[in-house]
Motif scaffolding. Structure first.
Motif, mmCIF file in Angstrom:
data_model
loop_
_atom_site.group_PDB
_atom_site.id
_atom_site.type_symbol
_atom_site.label_atom_id
_atom_site.label_comp_id
_atom_site.label_asym_id
_atom_site.label_seq_id
_atom_site.Cartn_x
_atom_site.Cartn_y
_atom_site.Cartn_z
ATOM 1 N N ALA B 44 2.172 -10.694 16.205
ATOM 2 C CA ALA B 44 2.197 -9.932 14.963
ATOM 3 C C ALA B 44 3.120 -10.588 13.948
ATOM 4 O O ALA B 44 2.883 -10.520 12.747
ATOM 5 N N ARG B 47 1.394 -13.002 11.901
ATOM 6 C CA ARG B 47 0.425 -12.375 11.011
ATOM 7 C C ARG B 47 1.071 -11.774 9.782
ATOM 8 O O ARG B 47 0.379 -11.340 8.868
ATOM 9 N N THR B 51 -0.679 -10.399 6.366
ATOM 10 C CA THR B 51 -0.583 -8.981 6.018
ATOM 11 C C THR B 51 0.012 -8.796 4.631
ATOM 12 O O THR B 51 -0.500 -8.017 3.823
ATOM 13 N N ILE B 54 -2.504 -9.603 2.000
ATOM 14 C CA ILE B 54 -3.546 -8.574 1.908
ATOM 15 C C ILE B 54 -3.027 -7.335 1.181
ATOM 16 O O ILE B 54 -3.705 -6.783 0.293
ATOM 17 N N ILE B 55 -1.798 -6.915 1.535
ATOM 18 C CA ILE B 55 -1.233 -5.743 0.859
ATOM 19 C C ILE B 55 -0.998 -6.047 -0.619
ATOM 20 O O ILE B 55 -1.288 -5.214 -1.498
ATOM 21 N N ALA B 58 -4.166 -5.755 -2.437
ATOM 22 C CA ALA B 58 -4.529 -4.337 -2.598
ATOM 23 C C ALA B 58 -3.722 -3.696 -3.725
ATOM 24 O O ALA B 58 -4.259 -2.919 -4.516
ATOM 25 N N TRP B 86 5.024 4.231 -8.153
ATOM 26 C CA TRP B 86 4.288 4.558 -6.928
ATOM 27 C C TRP B 86 3.770 3.288 -6.247
ATOM 28 O O TRP B 86 3.917 3.114 -5.042
ATOM 29 N N SER B 89 6.552 1.479 -4.614
ATOM 30 C CA SER B 89 7.012 2.193 -3.413
ATOM 31 C C SER B 89 6.063 1.955 -2.252
ATOM 32 O O SER B 89 6.502 1.735 -1.120
ATOM 33 N N VAL B 90 4.743 2.006 -2.522
ATOM 34 C CA VAL B 90 3.789 1.805 -1.434
ATOM 35 C C VAL B 90 3.995 0.427 -0.813
ATOM 36 O O VAL B 90 4.084 0.277 0.414
ATOM 37 N N ILE B 93 7.381 0.433 1.114
ATOM 38 C CA ILE B 93 7.367 1.291 2.307
ATOM 39 C C ILE B 93 6.483 0.680 3.389
ATOM 40 O O ILE B 93 6.900 0.528 4.538
ATOM 41 N N VAL B 94 5.274 0.279 3.028
ATOM 42 C CA VAL B 94 4.343 -0.222 4.049
ATOM 43 C C VAL B 94 4.855 -1.526 4.658
ATOM 44 O O VAL B 94 4.994 -1.651 5.881
ATOM 45 N N LEU B 97 8.407 -1.003 6.524
ATOM 46 C CA LEU B 97 8.311 -0.341 7.830
ATOM 47 C C LEU B 97 7.580 -1.232 8.829
ATOM 48 O O LEU B 97 7.923 -1.295 9.999
ATOM 49 N N TYR B 98 6.563 -1.944 8.347
ATOM 50 C CA TYR B 98 5.784 -2.802 9.239
ATOM 51 C C TYR B 98 6.650 -3.948 9.765
ATOM 52 O O TYR B 98 6.576 -4.319 10.927
ATOM 53 N N ALA B 101 10.591 -1.890 11.204
ATOM 54 C CA ALA B 101 10.704 -0.692 12.042
ATOM 55 C C ALA B 101 10.620 -1.047 13.524
ATOM 56 O O ALA B 101 9.913 -1.967 13.894
#
Lengths: 210, 101, 258
Positions: B44, B47, B51, B54-55, B58, B86, B89-90, B93-94, B97-98, B101
């Motif tokens: 991971a 990756r 990731t 990709i985020i 998005a 917003w 933040s997304v 946060i994403v 945490l990924y 965390a």
């Protein structure tokens, strides 16, 4: 177009900034909120509720990355991408519908709206087919967190799309009225529909691609 | 009657945005799907770059939808800032945490 | 409305104490039953029952038996069985106020009340009786206690179907209401409540993580949004009663007509 023609919704405090006599350039910044202020209250709150879901997903994914990656690779990225394009196109059609409404071209606006709504229905059918294939292969929710997230996210989004189709139907009926129609309502419906698109973009990235 | 009459579809900003959105969708589809199907054994950690891209794609796509389709570009400053806050933040946060965390 | 027959003056009867002559006395009694109900609800579920916030579904069997046979839980379920009906006053009040909406089909308010009444069974009364059985039958086998524990919490957190329809009906009624008795954003707020309530569906599957019945998404987020929604609804209900014109009450006999 005067505020008195607003039948469905009392003009909110912001809609008094609506365009003046028809034909003023819609692209010019006029510092107002499209649609109803209450709809934006909903959209922003809904986006934050989904952000909580995404945060839990990212955290849980970090706990068992391989299991999530395996679950992800078992989804059809092709269908997901196709659905994204469907929803993006649908959003474009609804945005064009709003443009036509502002030009008082209500027949044209209805045609565009109908096409956008049809693509929304196609999205739902493809999503249902995707679920069917997954469930036929054995109920995958029992086999790990990833599929619970998959069904919750896609299910909640499915519900939002369905609600969006109801709203688009109401907008269609509004545009069918002989009167000038309720611009604020068309705008609010379009804002909701774009929010559905927005949510799918991030859900697609998180579930299918990440 | 042609439902696209008088919309100058090819000179229209909305159409350009749509074309860009479809192109980036295909790009991230290629990045996250087919190319990495081979990498099933990959860690991971490795990756994380994919990731992040990709985020990021998005987030850019969502910003374009908010700006041009939802017409937030013509909205009062508080709404523009709320939307951008917003989006930021997304992303934080994403990815945070990924990664941590 | 027979406004012609009713004199414009509110007609306050001075021979009675001021409170009793209040023509909206019935509605105010029902209104103040709402905070009374929720305070009792808190005492029962939070302080005595320890049902909210919920303990984890993955608890050891011995802990589950200890939870189920706690004397405080038995007090809680007795209180619950005696007081749950207070909620009906709130429903009656909602029906009275929703009747004032204009351009809204009566089907919506009847549906609202019916679904609220049905939803209270799995959401409140079933878990009450599951816990009561466990609390008053300590001689039961540990496995049966575990089953009652799970069944109680699955009913309590997993009873979403009725409430989802309740929020939907309320939202539709507020959207259609030409009189704007409740603000439009409250209707959108109830859609958030609907969305966050839906997320409790996987409680039947998982025992740990955010979707378990003590999870961040299945319990905490939904509960926070619901408490906020209920608070706003109560505030606007207060406003609606306060601003209701006296002529509209349809009193059978006015004191100054006696």
């Amino acid at each position: 177009m005067s505020n008195s023609s607003f039948t469905y919704e009392q003009a909110s405090q912001f809609t008094e900034h609506l365009q003046g006599p028809s034909g003023s350039a819609p692209d010019k910044p006029i510092a107002r909120v499209p649609g109803q202020a209450a709809m934006w209250f909903f959209v922003v709150g809904d986006l934050w509720i989904f952000t909580c879901y995404f945060a839990c997903y990212a955290y849980d994914r970090a706990q068992e990355p391989m299991a999530f990656l395996q679950g992800q690779l078992s989804l059809s990225q092709d269908l997901g991408a196709f659905n994204t394009v469907l929803l993006l196109t649908s959003s474009l059609l609804v945005a064009l519908c709003l443009k036509a409404t502002r030009k008082q071209q209500h027949t044209q606006a209805r045609q565009l709206l109908l096409m956008g709504g049809t693509l929304g229905v196609c999205f739902l059918l493809i999503k249902a087919a995707e679920w069917y294939v997954k469930i036929e292969a054995g109920l995958p929710v029992m086999s790990g967190q990833f599929f619970i997230y998959y069904f919750m996210f896609t299910g909640l989004h499915f519900m939002h799309v369905s609600l969006g189709l109801v709203i688009l139907t109401l907008v269609y009926l509004e545009l069918k009225k002989a009167t000038a129609g309720n611009l604020a309502m068309v705008e609010a419906g379009a804002v909701y529909w774009h929010m559905v698109d927005l949510l799918w973009i991030i859900i697609f990235a998180l579930l299918y691609l990440m | 009657m042609n439902p696209f009459r008088n919309l100058s579809l090819f000179q229209n900003r909305l159409t350009h945005v749509w074309a860009f959105l479809v192109a980036t969708t295909l790009a991230s589809w290629w990045l996250g799907g087919s190319a990495h199907r081979i990498m099933e054994g990959a860690l991971a950690q490795e990756r994380f770059t994919t990731t992040s891209i990709i985020i990021a794609i998005a987030i850019i796509k969502m910003r374009l939808v908010i700006w041009h389709f939802m017409e937030v570009k013509a909205c009062p400053r508080w709404l523009r800032w709320t939307c951008d806050a917003w989006l930021l933040s997304v992303a934080i946060i994403v990815l945070g945490l990924y990664r941590f965390a | 409305m027979n406004s012609a027959a009713v004199p414009a003056s509110p007609g306050i009867d001075l021979s009675k104490p001021r409170m009793l002559s209040n023509p909206k006395l019935d509605q105010w009694i029902c209104f103040w039953s709402i905070p009374v109900f929720y305070v009792l609800f808190g005492i029962i579920f939070v302080i005595f029952g320890r049902i909210m916030p919920p303990p984890t579904p993955a608890m050891a069997t011995a802990d589950i038996v200890a939870f189920m046979t706690s004397p405080y839980l038995s007090i809680a379920v007795v209180l619950l069985a005696m007081s749950l009906g207070i909620y009906a006053l709130n429903s009656g009040l909602m029906l009275t106020q929703m009747k004032r909406m204009e351009g809204v089909s009566p089907v919506l308010r009847y549906g609202y009340i019916a679904v609220l009444g049905v939803g209270g069974l799995p959401g409140c009364l079933f878990p009450g009786y599951m816990f009561a059985l466990g609390a008053f039958r300590p001689e039961y086998d540990a496995h049966i206690q575990v089953m009652l524990y799970e069944l109680g919490f699955l009913c309590f957190v997993g009873s979403l179907g009725c409430f989802i329809i309740q929020y939907t009906l309320f939202a539709i009624a507020v959207f259609l209401d030409k009189r704007q008795l409740f603000p439009k954003w409250l209707a959108y707020f109830s859609i958030w409540t609907l969305v966050t309530e839906l997320v409790a569906a996987p409680v039947f599957i998982t025992q740990t993580g955010p979707f378990a019945w003590d999870g961040l998404l299945a319990f905490y987020q939904g509960t926070i949004i619901w408490v906020a929604w209920q608070t706003c609804l109560t505030f606007y209900l207060f406003k609606a009663i306060k601003e209701q014109p006296i002529e509209e009450l349809g009193l059978p006999m006015r004191p100054n007509e006696l």
